[in-house]
Design a protein around this motif. Structure first.
Motif, PDB file in Angstrom:
ATOM      1  N   THR A 133       0.853  -1.188   0.000  1.00 43.75           N
ATOM      2  CA  THR A 133       0.000   0.000   0.000  1.00 43.75           C
ATOM      3  C   THR A 133       0.886   1.234   0.000  1.00 43.75           C
ATOM      4  O   THR A 133       1.825   1.328   0.796  1.00 43.75           O
ATOM      5  CB  THR A 133      -0.906   0.042   1.243  1.00 43.75           C
ATOM      6  OG1 THR A 133      -1.755  -1.106   1.261  1.00 43.75           O
ATOM      7  CG2 THR A 133      -1.769   1.290   1.249  1.00 43.75           C
ATOM      8  N   THR A 134       0.609   2.162  -0.900  1.00 49.43           N
ATOM      9  CA  THR A 134       1.231   3.484  -0.808  1.00 49.43           C
ATOM     10  C   THR A 134       0.173   4.420  -0.225  1.00 49.43           C
ATOM     11  O   THR A 134      -0.989   4.380  -0.624  1.00 49.43           O
ATOM     12  CB  THR A 134       1.700   3.999  -2.183  1.00 49.43           C
ATOM     13  OG1 THR A 134       0.621   3.953  -3.115  1.00 49.43           O
ATOM     14  CG2 THR A 134       2.844   3.155  -2.699  1.00 49.43           C
ATOM     15  N   MET A 135       0.592   5.226   0.725  1.00 55.72           N
ATOM     16  CA  MET A 135      -0.382   6.100   1.396  1.00 55.72           C
ATOM     17  C   MET A 135       0.241   7.440   1.733  1.00 55.72           C
ATOM     18  O   MET A 135       1.471   7.572   1.861  1.00 55.72           O
ATOM     19  CB  MET A 135      -0.886   5.433   2.670  1.00 55.72           C
ATOM     20  CG  MET A 135       0.163   5.269   3.730  1.00 55.72           C
ATOM     21  SD  MET A 135      -0.495   4.654   5.299  1.00 55.72           S
ATOM     22  CE  MET A 135       1.033   4.453   6.226  1.00 55.72           C
ATOM     23  N   LEU A 136      -0.615   8.434   1.877  1.00 49.75           N
ATOM     24  CA  LEU A 136      -0.194   9.738   2.363  1.00 49.75           C
ATOM     25  C   LEU A 136      -0.086   9.668   3.875  1.00 49.75           C
ATOM     26  O   LEU A 136      -1.025   9.245   4.547  1.00 49.75           O
ATOM     27  CB  LEU A 136      -1.199  10.816   1.957  1.00 49.75           C
ATOM     28  CG  LEU A 136      -1.210  11.220   0.488  1.00 49.75           C
ATOM     29  CD1 LEU A 136      -2.365  12.188   0.221  1.00 49.75           C
ATOM     30  CD2 LEU A 136       0.124  11.869   0.092  1.00 49.75           C
ATOM     31  N   MET A 137       1.037  10.055   4.406  1.00 49.79           N
ATOM     32  CA  MET A 137       1.254   9.921   5.846  1.00 49.79           C
ATOM     33  C   MET A 137       0.525  10.998   6.634  1.00 49.79           C
ATOM     34  O   MET A 137       0.431  12.152   6.204  1.00 49.79           O
ATOM     35  CB  MET A 137       2.745   9.961   6.155  1.00 49.79           C
ATOM     36  CG  MET A 137       3.528   8.808   5.558  1.00 49.79           C
ATOM     37  SD  MET A 137       5.299   8.915   5.905  1.00 49.79           S
ATOM     38  CE  MET A 137       5.311   8.652   7.689  1.00 49.79           C
ATOM     39  N   ASP A 138       0.011  10.582   7.802  1.00 53.86           N
ATOM     40  CA  ASP A 138      -0.524  11.529   8.774  1.00 53.86           C
ATOM     41  C   ASP A 138       0.168  11.255  10.102  1.00 53.86           C
ATOM     42  O   ASP A 138       1.155  10.529  10.157  1.00 53.86           O
ATOM     43  CB  ASP A 138      -2.050  11.435   8.869  1.00 53.86           C
ATOM     44  CG  ASP A 138      -2.538  10.052   9.289  1.00 53.86           C
ATOM     45  OD1 ASP A 138      -1.720   9.248   9.815  1.00 53.86           O
ATOM     46  OD2 ASP A 138      -3.736   9.759   9.094  1.00 53.86           O
ATOM     47  N   GLU A 139      -0.347  11.823  11.168  1.00 54.10           N
ATOM     48  CA  GLU A 139       0.323  11.671  12.462  1.00 54.10           C
ATOM     49  C   GLU A 139       0.046  10.328  13.128  1.00 54.10           C
ATOM     50  O   GLU A 139       0.648   9.993  14.143  1.00 54.10           O
ATOM     51  CB  GLU A 139      -0.096  12.810  13.398  1.00 54.10           C
ATOM     52  CG  GLU A 139       0.420  14.172  12.943  1.00 54.10           C
ATOM     53  CD  GLU A 139       0.005  15.283  13.888  1.00 54.10           C
ATOM     54  OE1 GLU A 139       0.713  15.501  14.899  1.00 54.10           O
ATOM     55  OE2 GLU A 139      -1.028  15.936  13.618  1.00 54.10           O
ATOM     56  N   GLY A 140      -0.878   9.542  12.579  1.00 53.29           N
ATOM     57  CA  GLY A 140      -1.164   8.233  13.134  1.00 53.29           C
ATOM     58  C   GLY A 140      -0.156   7.193  12.681  1.00 53.29           C
ATOM     59  O   GLY A 140       0.745   7.469  11.876  1.00 53.29           O
ATOM     60  N   LEU A 141      -0.316   5.977  13.171  1.00 50.12           N
ATOM     61  CA  LEU A 141       0.590   4.885  12.818  1.00 50.12           C
ATOM     62  C   LEU A 141      -0.045   4.048  11.712  1.00 50.12           C
ATOM     63  O   LEU A 141      -0.959   3.267  11.952  1.00 50.12           O
ATOM     64  CB  LEU A 141       0.866   4.012  14.052  1.00 50.12           C
ATOM     65  CG  LEU A 141       1.984   2.985  13.909  1.00 50.12           C
ATOM     66  CD1 LEU A 141       3.316   3.673  13.614  1.00 50.12           C
ATOM     67  CD2 LEU A 141       2.102   2.155  15.176  1.00 50.12           C
ATOM     68  N   ASP A 142       0.422   4.273  10.488  1.00 51.55           N
ATOM     69  CA  ASP A 142      -0.090   3.556   9.300  1.00 51.55           C
ATOM     70  C   ASP A 142      -1.582   3.813   9.084  1.00 51.55           C
ATOM     71  O   ASP A 142      -2.332   2.914   8.699  1.00 51.55           O
ATOM     72  CB  ASP A 142       0.175   2.045   9.415  1.00 51.55           C
ATOM     73  CG  ASP A 142       1.642   1.723   9.574  1.00 51.55           C
ATOM     74  OD1 ASP A 142       2.474   2.450   9.019  1.00 51.55           O
ATOM     75  OD2 ASP A 142       1.964   0.740  10.275  1.00 51.55           O
TER      76      ASP A 142
END
Length: 313
Positions: A133-142
């Protein structure tokens, strides 16, 4: 595209190679600090070694909330930060720096198997498929919005090592494809996860519990291969089991009570069997402490099995 790359272990190598090969300007690499190995010598991470060979500048910050680091990252004027198994949590100040965002490559079909060891757990849990999975990162864990997913089937004899290699290659292909098509991708928020958190693997997790079924144990053996390996004890020595399968023909041990002999080992006609919970495991490849790995047949040529010995004691 101008990219700052963040990664540490072998799994990060293919994405970095593929980004450079695709012609992207990887202007800076961040990785973990050098570690002390044998004789106290400092050893660089696999990513640092690769970056050095590619003449890419490398930083190994000890902490991410550092004014000088943030200043340097801003000065790169990067389009993307690409993060692959870096091992450090990025604060919001860093996540907000790149022009188009921070992309993370994760070795599962999110929201399944968030966490540090999705590859091993997908095998241990008996999943039929996994992927990248490619994803846009946020402050959460995955927990960031999904960009794209790339699915593969888990082979029935897949090990943690073989799946690691396949997903590492796929990760390299995935990040190049995601960036190429980024303008046409609509990020999708993740739903609730349907799996347990994929916690980090420890050596103790490889110890076999023969109160479990042969199916569960066979999956553990594959998931823990090559590290930390699935193991038990035989006559006071560590016995590693590298390859096994559910015994479908147990006529040779049909007189054994499968209800009360969990963990007992037997050998018949150059084959090795272990009684598990209501089932029997046939051991195909094993390694006794101090010896090399060998097939069951070769093992029995050099050492007789004490029939009915209870493993783990």
């Amino acid at each position: 595209m101008k990219i700052v790359f963040m990664g540490t272990p072998d799994f990060s190598l293919e994405p970095l190679k593929e980004l450079v090969k695709a012609g992207h300007n990887v202007s800076l690499v961040l990785t973990r600090e050098d570690k002390k190995r044998n004789r106290g010598e400092l050893t660089p991470t696999p990513v640092k070694e690769l970056a050095n060979s590619l003449n890419i500048p490398v930083l190994t910050p000890s902490k991410m909330k550092d004014e000088e680091l943030i200043k340097r990252l801003k000065a790169e004027n990067a389009d993307f930060f690409v993060v692959v198994a870096y091992g450090k949590i990025l604060p919001k100040e860093i996540l907000d720096i790149p022009r188009l965002g921070c992309i993370n490559i994760h070795a599962s079909l999110l929201p399944e198997y968030r966490g540090a060891a999705p590859i091993q757990w997908s095998i241990i849990d008996g999943r039929e498929k996994t992927g990248i999975t490619t994803m846009l990162m946020d402050e959460g864990l995955d927990t960031g919005d999904i960009l794209k997913q790339y699915e593969i089937i888990i082979d029935k004899k897949e090990t943690g090592g073989s799946l690691f290699e396949r997903l590492a290659i796929l990760g390299g292909e995935a990040i190049v494809d995601t960036i190429k098509n980024f303008d046409n991708i609509k990020p999708i928020p993740q739903g609730e996860t349907t799996t347990e958190y994929a916690k980090m693997i420890s050596k103790s997790m490889g110890e076999i519990d023969f109160n479990k079924s042969a199916v569960q144990i066979e999956r553990l053996i594959r998931g823990m291969n090559p590290w930390p390996s699935a193991y038990t004890k035989y006559q006071g020595k560590v016995l590693k089991i590298w390859d096994a399968e559910l015994a479908d023909d147990i006529s040779e041990i049909q007189n054994i009570n499968l209800n009360e002999n969990y963990g007992k080992i037997y050998s018949f006609n150059s084959r090795i069997f272990i009684v598990c919970n209501q089932s029997v495991l046939e051991v195909l490849s094993l390694q006794l402490e101090g010896k090399k790995r060998m097939s069951a047949k070769d093992f029995l040529m050099g050492k007789e099995i004490e029939q009915g010995y209870k493993l783990g004691e």
